[in-house]
Design a protein around this motif. Structure first.
Motif, PDB file in Angstrom:
ATOM      1  N   ASN A   1       0.825  -1.202   0.000  1.00 44.05           N
ATOM      2  CA  ASN A   1       0.000   0.000   0.000  1.00 44.05           C
ATOM      3  C   ASN A   1       0.861   1.255   0.000  1.00 44.05           C
ATOM      4  O   ASN A   1       0.531   2.234  -0.676  1.00 44.05           O
TER       5      ASN A   1
ATOM      6  N   SER B   1       1.328   6.674  -6.815  1.00 40.89           N
ATOM      7  CA  SER B   1       0.229   7.607  -7.007  1.00 40.89           C
ATOM      8  C   SER B   1       0.702   9.047  -6.851  1.00 40.89           C
ATOM      9  O   SER B   1       0.388   9.913  -7.674  1.00 40.89           O
TER      10      SER B   1
ATOM     11  N   SER C   1      -7.797  -5.312  -0.399  1.00 39.32           N
ATOM     12  CA  SER C   1      -7.337  -3.943  -0.110  1.00 39.32           C
ATOM     13  C   SER C   1      -6.175  -3.569  -1.022  1.00 39.32           C
ATOM     14  O   SER C   1      -6.053  -2.425  -1.464  1.00 39.32           O
ATOM     15  N   MET C   2      -5.324  -4.575  -1.327  1.00 41.28           N
ATOM     16  CA  MET C   2      -4.203  -4.288  -2.227  1.00 41.28           C
ATOM     17  C   MET C   2      -4.702  -3.986  -3.630  1.00 41.28           C
ATOM     18  O   MET C   2      -4.206  -3.073  -4.299  1.00 41.28           O
TER      19      MET C   2
ATOM     20  N   LYS D   1      -6.058  -0.554  -3.706  1.00 36.25           N
ATOM     21  CA  LYS D   1      -4.979   0.426  -3.681  1.00 36.25           C
ATOM     22  C   LYS D   1      -4.369   0.569  -5.076  1.00 36.25           C
ATOM     23  O   LYS D   1      -4.022   1.659  -5.508  1.00 36.25           O
ATOM     24  N   THR D   2      -4.251  -0.561  -5.769  1.00 35.22           N
ATOM     25  CA  THR D   2      -3.708  -0.517  -7.130  1.00 35.22           C
ATOM     26  C   THR D   2      -4.601   0.299  -8.044  1.00 35.22           C
ATOM     27  O   THR D   2      -4.117   1.062  -8.889  1.00 35.22           O
TER      28      THR D   2
ATOM     29  N   GLU E   1      -6.299   2.715  -7.274  1.00 31.01           N
ATOM     30  CA  GLU E   1      -6.232   4.137  -6.953  1.00 31.01           C
ATOM     31  C   GLU E   1      -5.025   4.830  -7.599  1.00 31.01           C
ATOM     32  O   GLU E   1      -4.958   6.050  -7.593  1.00 31.01           O
ATOM     33  N   ILE E   2      -4.080   4.033  -8.109  1.00 31.38           N
ATOM     34  CA  ILE E   2      -2.900   4.627  -8.739  1.00 31.38           C
ATOM     35  C   ILE E   2      -3.350   5.455  -9.943  1.00 31.38           C
ATOM     36  O   ILE E   2      -4.111   4.985 -10.774  1.00 31.38           O
ATOM     37  N   GLY E   3      -2.917   6.687  -9.957  1.00 23.40           N
ATOM     38  CA  GLY E   3      -3.228   7.534 -11.092  1.00 23.40           C
ATOM     39  C   GLY E   3      -4.578   8.205 -11.008  1.00 23.40           C
ATOM     40  O   GLY E   3      -5.004   8.857 -11.945  1.00 23.40           O
TER      41      GLY E   3
END
Lengths: 163, 145
Positions: free
Chosen positions: A142, A149, B135-136, B139-140, B142-144
């Motif tokens: 995370n 990000s 959850s991982m 999270k992935t 959410e990248i970008g």
């Protein structure tokens, strides 16, 4: 060696274009620079390790199953000699010593768990340890994803603010 | 993709533990059963777990070296316990033999309860792994963003 230190070391070599053959063409100052690539590889590694650790948890009741793990930092530590440099792999006797090696070969290796068998069924998985490792790895993942990000967000800001 | 493999492995463990739980409840339910379709008292059963490669035929073609050590769990057999029936003296029982003994299943309730707890905990551990995987993945995604 801490995870952060590993990042720093890999980052140093990635930025010199030595870590991944396909990335040599990536100049350090281009849009997606060494940090992004390094974080990408870390995400890869942590995702792979997550799968291996879930295998261990899944097989916690399988007789004779031997626990496994992926070690990234340990392998790296072994590769780094006392002067803090990485020895180059020599393919010929008379090659001159150079400070860098191909790091590709020392990551993503399956390591059998070192725990001694303490169960009658020959299984070496210790559920508490596996769950700890799993949540730790998950947290690291995370963090890495968050870093990617933020990195991209920074790029976006740089692109949109300079007009 | 990696996370789908992780989910596949964890879900194989979930179904294996669930089947183990089914077998344990069957043992506990039949602790006094003296008649079965096969004749004789109920025999205690136990699941046999084995780790199998996680690939299917198409994946095998694509499987890299790294994926060969990933194993899912499979119940390969439901074995019948070889312990002989416990003979209980009860001449009034309809299944009593000429000497007045009834063959009862040799099921130790405590043993079954311990197995049940172990199955529950393993199930919970795998659910925790699935939640971590989810959850991982989130999270992935959410990248970008």
């Amino acid at each position: 060696m801490s995870w952060y230190a590993v990042c720093m070391i890999i980052g140093r070599y990635v930025s010199k274009g030595k870590l991944f053959k396909e990335d040599i063409s990536v100049a350090p100052e281009s849009l997606f620079n060494s940090t992004t690539i390094m974080l990408e590889r870390l995400l890869d590694f942590q995702a792979e390790r997550h799968t291996v650790l879930s295998t261990n948890v899944a097989n916690v009741d399988t007789p004779g199953y031997k626990g496994q793990d992926l070690r990234f930092s340990d392998e790296l530590k072994r590769a780094i000699d006392t002067r803090g440099t990485l020895p180059l792999k020599k393919t010929h006797e008379e090659h001159l010593p150079v400070a860098l090696t191909e790091l590709e070969e020392i990551e993503h290796r399956s390591v059998p768990g070192t725990d001694a068998v303490h169960r009658l069924d020959g299984n070496t998985v210790d559920l508490d340890k596996e769950m700890t490792k799993l949540s730790e790895n998950s947290l690291y993942y995370n963090v890495t994803a968050q870093l990617v990000s933020k990195k991209l967000k920074g790029l976006r800001t740089a692109i949109s603010e300079v007009r | 993709m990696d996370f789908l493999t992780a989910l596949k492995i964890s879900s194989s463990a979930l179904s294996a533990e669930r089947l183990r739980m089914d077998v344990i409840s069957s043992n506990l339910a039949n602790v006094n059963t003296t008649r079965t379709p096969g004749g004789g008292p109920y025999r205690r059963q136990e699941v046999v777990f084995a780790s199998e490669p996680v690939t299917n035929s198409f994946d095998e073609l694509l499987a890299s070296e790294q994926e060969k050590y990933l194993k899912r769990v499979e119940v390969v057999d439901i074995a019948v316990d070889r312990r002989p029936p416990k003979l209980v003296y009860d001449p009034r029982h309809p299944d009593a033999n000429a000497q007045g003994y009834v063959g009862m299943p040799d099921i130790n309730v405590i043993e079954e309860m311990v197995n049940m707890l172990s199955a529950t905990r393993s199930y919970e551990a795998n659910v925790a792994v699935i939640n971590a995987t989810k959850s991982m993945v989130n999270k992935t995604l959410e990248i970008g963003r």
